[in-house]
Design an enzyme around this catalytic site. Structure first.
Site, PDB file in Angstrom:
ATOM      1  N   ASP A 275       0.893  -1.308  -0.204  1.00  0.00           N
ATOM      2  CA  ASP A 275       0.091   0.021   0.148  1.00  0.00           C
ATOM      3  C   ASP A 275       0.713   1.009   0.087  1.00  0.00           C
ATOM      4  OD1 ASP A 275      -2.223   1.766   0.658  1.00  0.00           O
ATOM      5  OD2 ASP A 275      -3.451  -0.446   1.266  1.00  0.00           O
ATOM      6  N   HIS A 322     -13.059  -1.208  -8.373  1.00  0.00           N
ATOM      7  CA  HIS A 322     -14.704  -0.999  -8.461  1.00  0.00           C
ATOM      8  C   HIS A 322     -14.518  -0.055  -8.079  1.00  0.00           C
ATOM      9  CE1 HIS A 322     -15.887  -1.694  -3.532  1.00  0.00           C
ATOM     10  NE2 HIS A 322     -15.104  -1.367  -3.887  1.00  0.00           N
TER      11      HIS A 322
END
Length: 418
Positions: A275, A322
Protein backbone atom coordinates in the site's frame (compact mmCIF):
# COMPACT_ATOMS: atom_id res chain seq x y z
CA UNK A 1 -40.25 -16.54 -5.71
CA UNK A 2 -42.04 -13.82 -3.77
CA UNK A 3 -41.46 -11.33 -6.58
CA UNK A 4 -43.51 -13.39 -9.01
CA UNK A 5 -46.84 -12.75 -7.31
CA UNK A 6 -49.01 -9.72 -6.67
CA UNK A 7 -51.36 -11.64 -4.38
CA UNK A 8 -51.13 -10.14 -0.89
CA UNK A 9 -52.47 -13.30 0.72
CA UNK A 10 -49.80 -15.42 -0.96
CA UNK A 11 -47.13 -12.90 0.03
CA UNK A 12 -48.42 -12.98 3.60
CA UNK A 13 -48.03 -16.76 3.68
CA UNK A 14 -44.51 -16.50 2.25
CA UNK A 15 -43.58 -13.93 4.90
CA UNK A 16 -45.06 -16.02 7.72
CA UNK A 17 -43.24 -19.18 6.62
CA UNK A 18 -39.97 -17.32 6.07
CA UNK A 19 -40.10 -15.73 9.52
CA UNK A 20 -40.52 -19.11 11.21
CA UNK A 21 -37.65 -20.54 9.17
CA UNK A 22 -35.46 -17.52 9.89
CA UNK A 23 -36.04 -17.64 13.63
CA UNK A 24 -35.13 -21.32 13.72
CA UNK A 25 -31.68 -20.56 12.25
CA UNK A 26 -30.55 -17.42 14.10
CA UNK A 27 -28.87 -17.42 17.54
CA UNK A 28 -31.34 -14.91 19.02
CA UNK A 29 -34.50 -13.20 17.69
CA UNK A 30 -33.74 -9.77 16.20
CA UNK A 31 -34.56 -6.71 18.26
CA UNK A 32 -34.72 -2.96 17.78
CA UNK A 33 -33.19 -2.42 21.22
CA UNK A 34 -29.61 -1.11 21.42
CA UNK A 35 -27.86 -4.40 22.15
CA UNK A 36 -24.53 -5.57 20.71
CA UNK A 37 -25.23 -6.83 17.17
CA UNK A 38 -24.86 -10.57 16.58
CA UNK A 39 -23.86 -11.32 12.97
CA UNK A 40 -26.07 -13.81 11.14
CA UNK A 41 -23.73 -16.37 9.58
CA UNK A 42 -25.98 -19.41 9.12
CA UNK A 43 -26.32 -20.00 5.36
CA UNK A 44 -30.01 -20.91 5.59
CA UNK A 45 -30.75 -17.81 7.68
CA UNK A 46 -28.93 -15.56 5.21
CA UNK A 47 -30.86 -17.03 2.25
CA UNK A 48 -34.21 -16.87 4.04
CA UNK A 49 -33.52 -13.27 5.12
CA UNK A 50 -33.06 -12.24 1.48
CA UNK A 51 -36.33 -13.95 0.49
CA UNK A 52 -38.14 -12.32 3.41
CA UNK A 53 -36.89 -8.84 2.55
CA UNK A 54 -37.90 -9.27 -1.11
CA UNK A 55 -41.41 -10.31 -0.08
CA UNK A 56 -41.73 -7.43 2.40
CA UNK A 57 -40.64 -4.89 -0.22
CA UNK A 58 -43.15 -6.37 -2.65
CA UNK A 59 -45.92 -5.88 -0.09
CA UNK A 60 -44.85 -2.28 0.54
CA UNK A 61 -44.89 -1.49 -3.19
CA UNK A 62 -48.34 -3.03 -3.63
CA UNK A 63 -49.88 -1.34 -0.60
CA UNK A 64 -48.28 2.06 -1.23
CA UNK A 65 -49.50 2.08 -4.82
CA UNK A 66 -47.75 3.50 -7.89
CA UNK A 67 -47.90 7.24 -7.13
CA UNK A 68 -46.74 7.00 -3.53
CA UNK A 69 -44.02 4.53 -4.52
CA UNK A 70 -42.65 7.00 -7.07
CA UNK A 71 -42.83 9.92 -4.65
CA UNK A 72 -41.21 8.06 -1.77
CA UNK A 73 -38.41 6.84 -4.02
CA UNK A 74 -37.84 10.40 -5.25
CA UNK A 75 -37.61 11.79 -1.71
CA UNK A 76 -35.24 9.18 -0.31
CA UNK A 77 -32.52 11.83 -0.09
CA UNK A 78 -34.33 13.22 2.96
CA UNK A 79 -33.29 10.17 4.98
CA UNK A 80 -29.65 10.83 4.08
CA UNK A 81 -29.97 14.50 5.05
CA UNK A 82 -31.50 13.55 8.39
CA UNK A 83 -28.62 11.14 9.04
CA UNK A 84 -26.10 13.82 8.11
CA UNK A 85 -27.75 16.31 10.47
CA UNK A 86 -27.76 13.72 13.27
CA UNK A 87 -24.06 13.12 12.64
CA UNK A 88 -23.20 16.84 12.51
CA UNK A 89 -25.23 17.52 15.69
CA UNK A 90 -23.64 14.54 17.51
CA UNK A 91 -27.08 13.31 18.55
CA UNK A 92 -26.11 9.62 18.79
CA UNK A 93 -23.12 10.36 21.04
CA UNK A 94 -25.30 12.28 23.51
CA UNK A 95 -28.15 9.81 23.90
CA UNK A 96 -27.53 7.26 26.71
CA UNK A 97 -25.94 4.14 25.17
CA UNK A 98 -27.80 1.74 27.47
CA UNK A 99 -31.17 2.51 25.87
CA UNK A 100 -32.51 4.70 28.65
CA UNK A 101 -34.37 7.84 27.49
CA UNK A 102 -33.18 11.41 27.53
CA UNK A 103 -35.36 14.51 27.54
CA UNK A 104 -35.20 16.52 24.34
CA UNK A 105 -34.48 19.63 26.40
CA UNK A 106 -31.44 17.92 27.97
CA UNK A 107 -30.29 16.67 24.54
CA UNK A 108 -30.55 20.24 23.25
CA UNK A 109 -28.47 21.47 26.18
CA UNK A 110 -25.78 18.81 25.63
CA UNK A 111 -25.46 19.39 21.89
CA UNK A 112 -26.06 23.12 21.75
CA UNK A 113 -28.70 22.53 19.07
CA UNK A 114 -32.18 24.12 19.41
CA UNK A 115 -34.77 21.61 20.58
CA UNK A 116 -37.07 22.45 17.67
CA UNK A 117 -34.35 21.50 15.16
CA UNK A 118 -33.71 18.22 16.97
CA UNK A 119 -37.43 17.43 16.90
CA UNK A 120 -37.61 17.93 13.13
CA UNK A 121 -34.63 15.63 12.56
CA UNK A 122 -36.01 13.04 14.98
CA UNK A 123 -39.37 12.98 13.19
CA UNK A 124 -37.57 11.73 10.10
CA UNK A 125 -35.29 9.28 11.87
CA UNK A 126 -37.77 7.73 14.30
CA UNK A 127 -40.11 6.99 11.37
CA UNK A 128 -37.36 4.62 10.14
CA UNK A 129 -36.62 3.09 13.58
CA UNK A 130 -33.44 5.10 14.04
CA UNK A 131 -33.96 6.43 17.60
CA UNK A 132 -37.32 5.97 19.32
CA UNK A 133 -39.66 8.31 21.18
CA UNK A 134 -40.31 6.56 24.51
CA UNK A 135 -42.72 9.24 25.77
CA UNK A 136 -43.62 12.76 24.66
CA UNK A 137 -40.41 14.79 24.81
CA UNK A 138 -38.11 11.81 25.43
CA UNK A 139 -35.79 9.99 23.00
CA UNK A 140 -33.81 6.76 23.32
CA UNK A 141 -31.51 4.68 21.16
CA UNK A 142 -32.59 1.84 18.93
CA UNK A 143 -30.08 -0.60 17.54
CA UNK A 144 -29.94 1.43 14.33
CA UNK A 145 -29.00 4.68 16.08
CA UNK A 146 -26.66 3.02 18.58
CA UNK A 147 -24.74 1.44 15.68
CA UNK A 148 -23.58 4.93 14.68
CA UNK A 149 -21.43 4.90 17.80
CA UNK A 150 -19.75 1.57 17.04
CA UNK A 151 -16.06 1.81 16.10
CA UNK A 152 -15.78 2.53 12.39
CA UNK A 153 -19.52 2.36 11.70
CA UNK A 154 -19.86 6.05 12.48
CA UNK A 155 -16.97 6.67 10.08
CA UNK A 156 -18.79 4.79 7.33
CA UNK A 157 -22.02 6.70 8.01
CA UNK A 158 -20.04 9.95 7.83
CA UNK A 159 -18.39 8.87 4.56
CA UNK A 160 -21.78 8.15 3.01
CA UNK A 161 -23.55 11.31 4.17
CA UNK A 162 -20.55 13.54 3.54
CA UNK A 163 -18.68 12.48 0.38
CA UNK A 164 -21.60 10.45 -0.97
CA UNK A 165 -24.46 12.85 -0.31
CA UNK A 166 -22.43 15.92 -1.30
CA UNK A 167 -21.45 14.31 -4.60
CA UNK A 168 -24.87 12.94 -5.53
CA UNK A 169 -26.50 16.13 -6.90
CA UNK A 170 -23.66 16.56 -9.42
CA UNK A 171 -23.84 13.17 -11.13
CA UNK A 172 -26.67 14.22 -13.44
CA UNK A 173 -24.71 17.24 -14.71
CA UNK A 174 -21.56 15.15 -15.21
CA UNK A 175 -23.45 12.59 -17.27
CA UNK A 176 -25.55 15.10 -19.22
CA UNK A 177 -22.41 16.98 -20.27
CA UNK A 178 -20.99 13.72 -21.62
CA UNK A 179 -24.18 12.61 -23.41
CA UNK A 180 -24.86 10.26 -20.46
CA UNK A 181 -21.71 8.24 -21.09
CA UNK A 182 -19.80 7.76 -17.84
CA UNK A 183 -16.38 9.48 -18.17
CA UNK A 184 -13.45 7.09 -17.89
CA UNK A 185 -11.50 9.53 -15.76
CA UNK A 186 -11.84 9.52 -11.96
CA UNK A 187 -10.75 13.16 -11.90
CA UNK A 188 -13.96 14.15 -13.70
CA UNK A 189 -16.42 12.57 -11.29
CA UNK A 190 -19.37 13.92 -9.34
CA UNK A 191 -17.10 13.87 -6.29
CA UNK A 192 -14.46 16.00 -8.03
CA UNK A 193 -17.09 18.55 -9.03
CA UNK A 194 -18.68 18.62 -5.57
CA UNK A 195 -15.35 19.11 -3.79
CA UNK A 196 -14.00 21.52 -6.41
CA UNK A 197 -10.88 19.52 -7.19
CA UNK A 198 -9.17 18.21 -10.30
CA UNK A 199 -7.96 15.19 -8.36
CA UNK A 200 -9.45 11.73 -7.98
CA UNK A 201 -11.04 10.74 -4.68
CA UNK A 202 -7.98 8.87 -3.41
CA UNK A 203 -5.57 11.59 -4.54
CA UNK A 204 -7.71 14.16 -2.74
CA UNK A 205 -7.98 12.32 0.60
CA UNK A 206 -4.26 11.49 0.59
CA UNK A 207 -3.11 15.07 -0.04
CA UNK A 208 -5.71 17.84 0.23
CA UNK A 209 -7.95 16.43 2.96
CA UNK A 210 -6.10 13.86 5.05
CA UNK A 211 -8.78 13.77 7.82
CA UNK A 212 -11.17 12.36 5.20
CA UNK A 213 -8.51 9.78 4.37
CA UNK A 214 -8.16 8.79 8.02
CA UNK A 215 -11.92 8.49 8.37
CA UNK A 216 -12.17 6.41 5.19
CA UNK A 217 -9.47 4.07 6.52
CA UNK A 218 -11.37 3.65 9.78
CA UNK A 219 -14.55 2.90 7.85
CA UNK A 220 -12.85 0.27 5.69
CA UNK A 221 -11.28 -1.37 8.74
CA UNK A 222 -14.71 -1.63 10.38
CA UNK A 223 -16.32 -3.04 7.25
CA UNK A 224 -13.63 -5.73 7.10
CA UNK A 225 -14.64 -6.78 10.62
CA UNK A 226 -18.35 -6.69 9.74
CA UNK A 227 -17.68 -8.82 6.64
CA UNK A 228 -16.32 -11.59 8.87
CA UNK A 229 -13.87 -14.19 7.60
CA UNK A 230 -12.21 -12.93 4.37
CA UNK A 231 -13.10 -14.78 1.17
CA UNK A 232 -9.40 -15.49 0.75
CA UNK A 233 -9.57 -17.79 3.78
CA UNK A 234 -13.18 -18.92 3.63
CA UNK A 235 -13.44 -19.68 -0.09
CA UNK A 236 -10.14 -20.15 -1.84
CA UNK A 237 -9.18 -23.78 -1.24
CA UNK A 238 -5.84 -24.00 -3.15
CA UNK A 239 -4.05 -22.07 -0.38
CA UNK A 240 -4.56 -25.06 1.90
CA UNK A 241 -2.03 -27.09 -0.10
CA UNK A 242 0.37 -24.26 -1.02
CA UNK A 243 4.05 -25.27 -0.65
CA UNK A 244 6.07 -23.79 2.20
CA UNK A 245 7.32 -20.31 1.33
CA UNK A 246 4.54 -19.58 -1.19
CA UNK A 247 4.18 -15.81 -1.59
CA UNK A 248 0.84 -14.02 -1.41
CA UNK A 249 0.95 -10.34 -2.47
CA UNK A 250 -2.00 -8.39 -1.05
CA UNK A 251 -2.08 -5.43 -3.43
CA UNK A 252 -3.61 -2.28 -1.93
CA UNK A 253 -4.15 -4.39 1.18
CA UNK A 254 -4.42 -1.53 3.65
CA UNK A 255 -3.78 -2.68 7.21
CA UNK A 256 -3.46 -6.29 6.06
CA UNK A 257 -6.74 -7.67 7.40
CA UNK A 258 -6.99 -10.36 4.69
CA UNK A 259 -3.27 -11.17 4.59
CA UNK A 260 -3.10 -11.58 8.37
CA UNK A 261 -6.09 -13.92 8.33
CA UNK A 262 -4.44 -15.94 5.54
CA UNK A 263 -1.12 -16.16 7.38
CA UNK A 264 -2.89 -17.33 10.52
CA UNK A 265 -4.84 -19.98 8.61
CA UNK A 266 -2.11 -21.18 6.24
CA UNK A 267 1.31 -21.47 7.96
CA UNK A 268 3.12 -22.19 4.67
CA UNK A 269 2.31 -18.72 3.28
CA UNK A 270 4.53 -15.67 3.27
CA UNK A 271 2.35 -12.58 2.85
CA UNK A 272 3.42 -9.20 1.49
CA UNK A 273 0.98 -6.33 1.95
CA UNK A 274 1.46 -3.47 -0.49
CA UNK A 275 0.00 0.00 0.00
CA UNK A 276 1.15 3.60 0.24
CA UNK A 277 2.84 5.73 2.89
CA UNK A 278 0.95 6.19 6.13
CA UNK A 279 -1.11 3.02 5.66
CA UNK A 280 2.03 0.87 5.47
CA UNK A 281 3.45 2.36 8.66
CA UNK A 282 0.20 1.85 10.54
CA UNK A 283 -0.05 -1.73 9.29
CA UNK A 284 3.47 -2.54 10.51
CA UNK A 285 2.70 -1.04 13.92
CA UNK A 286 -0.46 -3.14 14.36
CA UNK A 287 0.96 -6.44 13.06
CA UNK A 288 0.84 -9.24 15.69
CA UNK A 289 4.33 -10.12 16.91
CA UNK A 290 3.96 -13.81 16.07
CA UNK A 291 3.37 -13.02 12.37
CA UNK A 292 6.27 -10.62 11.78
CA UNK A 293 8.40 -13.37 10.20
CA UNK A 294 5.69 -14.19 7.63
CA UNK A 295 3.83 -10.91 6.99
CA UNK A 296 5.64 -7.89 5.58
CA UNK A 297 4.40 -4.42 4.62
CA UNK A 298 5.93 -2.85 1.50
CA UNK A 299 5.25 0.63 0.15
CA UNK A 300 4.17 0.40 -3.49
CA UNK A 301 1.92 2.33 -5.88
CA UNK A 302 0.00 -0.21 -7.97
CA UNK A 303 -0.19 2.30 -10.82
CA UNK A 304 3.60 2.37 -11.07
CA UNK A 305 4.56 -1.29 -11.12
CA UNK A 306 4.64 -4.68 -9.44
CA UNK A 307 8.11 -5.49 -8.07
CA UNK A 308 7.29 -8.98 -6.72
CA UNK A 309 7.66 -11.79 -9.26
CA UNK A 310 8.67 -15.42 -9.45
CA UNK A 311 6.96 -18.79 -9.86
CA UNK A 312 3.81 -19.65 -7.97
CA UNK A 313 3.08 -16.17 -6.63
CA UNK A 314 -0.53 -15.34 -5.73
CA UNK A 315 -1.55 -11.73 -6.48
CA UNK A 316 -4.60 -10.70 -4.44
CA UNK A 317 -6.80 -7.67 -5.15
CA UNK A 318 -9.68 -7.12 -2.75
CA UNK A 319 -12.17 -4.37 -3.67
CA UNK A 320 -9.50 -2.48 -5.59
CA UNK A 321 -10.66 -2.57 -9.20
CA UNK A 322 -14.25 -1.51 -8.51
CA UNK A 323 -12.76 1.82 -7.39
CA UNK A 324 -11.34 2.48 -10.86
CA UNK A 325 -12.74 2.91 -14.40
CA UNK A 326 -11.61 0.40 -17.03
CA UNK A 327 -8.50 2.29 -18.27
CA UNK A 328 -7.09 2.67 -14.75
CA UNK A 329 -8.01 -0.93 -13.86
CA UNK A 330 -6.20 -2.16 -16.97
CA UNK A 331 -3.11 -0.21 -15.96
CA UNK A 332 -3.10 -1.84 -12.51
CA UNK A 333 -3.58 -5.29 -14.02
CA UNK A 334 -0.97 -4.79 -16.73
CA UNK A 335 1.78 -4.36 -14.11
CA UNK A 336 0.70 -7.59 -12.41
CA UNK A 337 0.64 -9.50 -15.70
CA UNK A 338 4.24 -8.49 -16.41
CA UNK A 339 5.26 -10.04 -13.09
CA UNK A 340 3.29 -13.27 -13.58
CA UNK A 341 4.24 -16.57 -15.15
CA UNK A 342 2.10 -19.61 -15.98
CA UNK A 343 2.27 -20.86 -12.38
CA UNK A 344 1.14 -17.53 -10.89
CA UNK A 345 -2.45 -16.81 -9.97
CA UNK A 346 -4.31 -13.52 -9.92
CA UNK A 347 -7.14 -13.48 -7.36
CA UNK A 348 -9.75 -10.74 -7.83
CA UNK A 349 -12.01 -10.54 -4.77
CA UNK A 350 -14.96 -8.39 -5.83
CA UNK A 351 -18.71 -8.19 -6.19
CA UNK A 352 -20.02 -9.99 -9.26
CA UNK A 353 -23.17 -8.33 -10.59
CA UNK A 354 -25.97 -10.58 -11.77
CA UNK A 355 -27.08 -9.98 -15.34
CA UNK A 356 -30.70 -9.96 -14.25
CA UNK A 357 -32.13 -6.83 -12.58
CA UNK A 358 -34.92 -6.52 -10.05
CA UNK A 359 -35.66 -7.24 -6.40
CA UNK A 360 -34.28 -10.78 -6.60
CA UNK A 361 -30.75 -9.44 -7.22
CA UNK A 362 -28.48 -8.92 -4.23
CA UNK A 363 -29.61 -5.77 -2.43
CA UNK A 364 -26.11 -4.38 -1.83
CA UNK A 365 -25.04 -4.31 -5.49
CA UNK A 366 -27.20 -1.40 -6.80
CA UNK A 367 -26.15 0.74 -3.84
CA UNK A 368 -22.45 0.00 -4.36
CA UNK A 369 -22.65 0.47 -8.11
CA UNK A 370 -24.11 3.97 -7.70
CA UNK A 371 -21.59 4.82 -4.99
CA UNK A 372 -18.75 3.86 -7.35
CA UNK A 373 -20.30 6.11 -10.01
CA UNK A 374 -20.52 9.09 -7.66
CA UNK A 375 -17.01 8.94 -6.27
CA UNK A 376 -14.87 7.34 -8.97
CA UNK A 377 -16.75 7.12 -12.32
CA UNK A 378 -16.24 3.39 -11.82
CA UNK A 379 -18.63 0.44 -11.43
CA UNK A 380 -19.41 -2.98 -10.08
CA UNK A 381 -18.97 -5.52 -12.90
CA UNK A 382 -20.82 -8.55 -14.20
CA UNK A 383 -18.93 -11.78 -14.84
CA UNK A 384 -18.91 -10.94 -18.56
CA UNK A 385 -17.53 -7.46 -17.84
CA UNK A 386 -14.77 -8.94 -15.68
CA UNK A 387 -13.83 -11.33 -18.49
CA UNK A 388 -13.81 -8.48 -21.04
CA UNK A 389 -11.65 -6.31 -18.74
CA UNK A 390 -9.10 -9.10 -18.39
CA UNK A 391 -8.97 -9.79 -22.13
CA UNK A 392 -8.51 -6.06 -22.70
CA UNK A 393 -5.34 -6.26 -20.62
CA UNK A 394 -3.83 -9.42 -22.11
CA UNK A 395 -5.39 -12.07 -24.38
CA UNK A 396 -3.51 -14.73 -22.43
CA UNK A 397 -5.48 -14.09 -19.23
CA UNK A 398 -7.97 -16.89 -18.58
CA UNK A 399 -10.58 -17.18 -15.82
CA UNK A 400 -9.74 -20.51 -14.20
CA UNK A 401 -12.68 -20.50 -11.78
CA UNK A 402 -15.04 -18.20 -9.89
CA UNK A 403 -15.22 -19.04 -6.18
CA UNK A 404 -18.59 -17.61 -5.15
CA UNK A 405 -19.59 -16.66 -1.61
CA UNK A 406 -23.15 -17.71 -0.83
CA UNK A 407 -25.67 -14.96 -0.18
CA UNK A 408 -23.28 -12.04 -0.63
CA UNK A 409 -23.06 -11.37 -4.37
CA UNK A 410 -19.27 -11.49 -4.29
CA UNK A 411 -16.50 -14.01 -4.80
CA UNK A 412 -12.95 -14.61 -5.95
CA UNK A 413 -12.18 -14.66 -9.67
CA UNK A 414 -9.13 -16.89 -10.14
CA UNK A 415 -7.10 -15.91 -13.22
CA UNK A 416 -4.04 -17.48 -14.84
CA UNK A 417 -1.87 -16.90 -17.87
CA UNK A 418 -2.56 -19.35 -20.70
Amino acid sequence: MATRTEDLTELSNIISTSIKNYLSHVPTPPTLRPVPPIPVTDEVAVEVADELLVACRRVISLVEGPIRTALMMSSGFQDSIAMKLAYDMKLAQNVPPDGSPIALAELASKTGVPEETIVRVMRQLTSKNVFVETAPGYIAHTGGSAAIGLPGVGSMVAHLVDEGLTSAPHVSDILRENEFVVPEDSRKSAFSRAFNTNKSYFEYICTDNKPLGTRFGQAMKAMNVVDGLPNLVALYEPLQSAPKGTILVDIGGGLGHAAIAAAQKFPNLKCIVQDIGMVVSEGRDELPEELKDRVEFHENDFFEGQPIGGPGVYYYLKYILHDHPDPASKKILSHIVRAMDSSSRLLIDEHIVEERMGPDSHKLIPFLDFHMLLLFNSKERTEAQWAALLKGVDERLVVERVWRAKGTGNGIIEVRLA
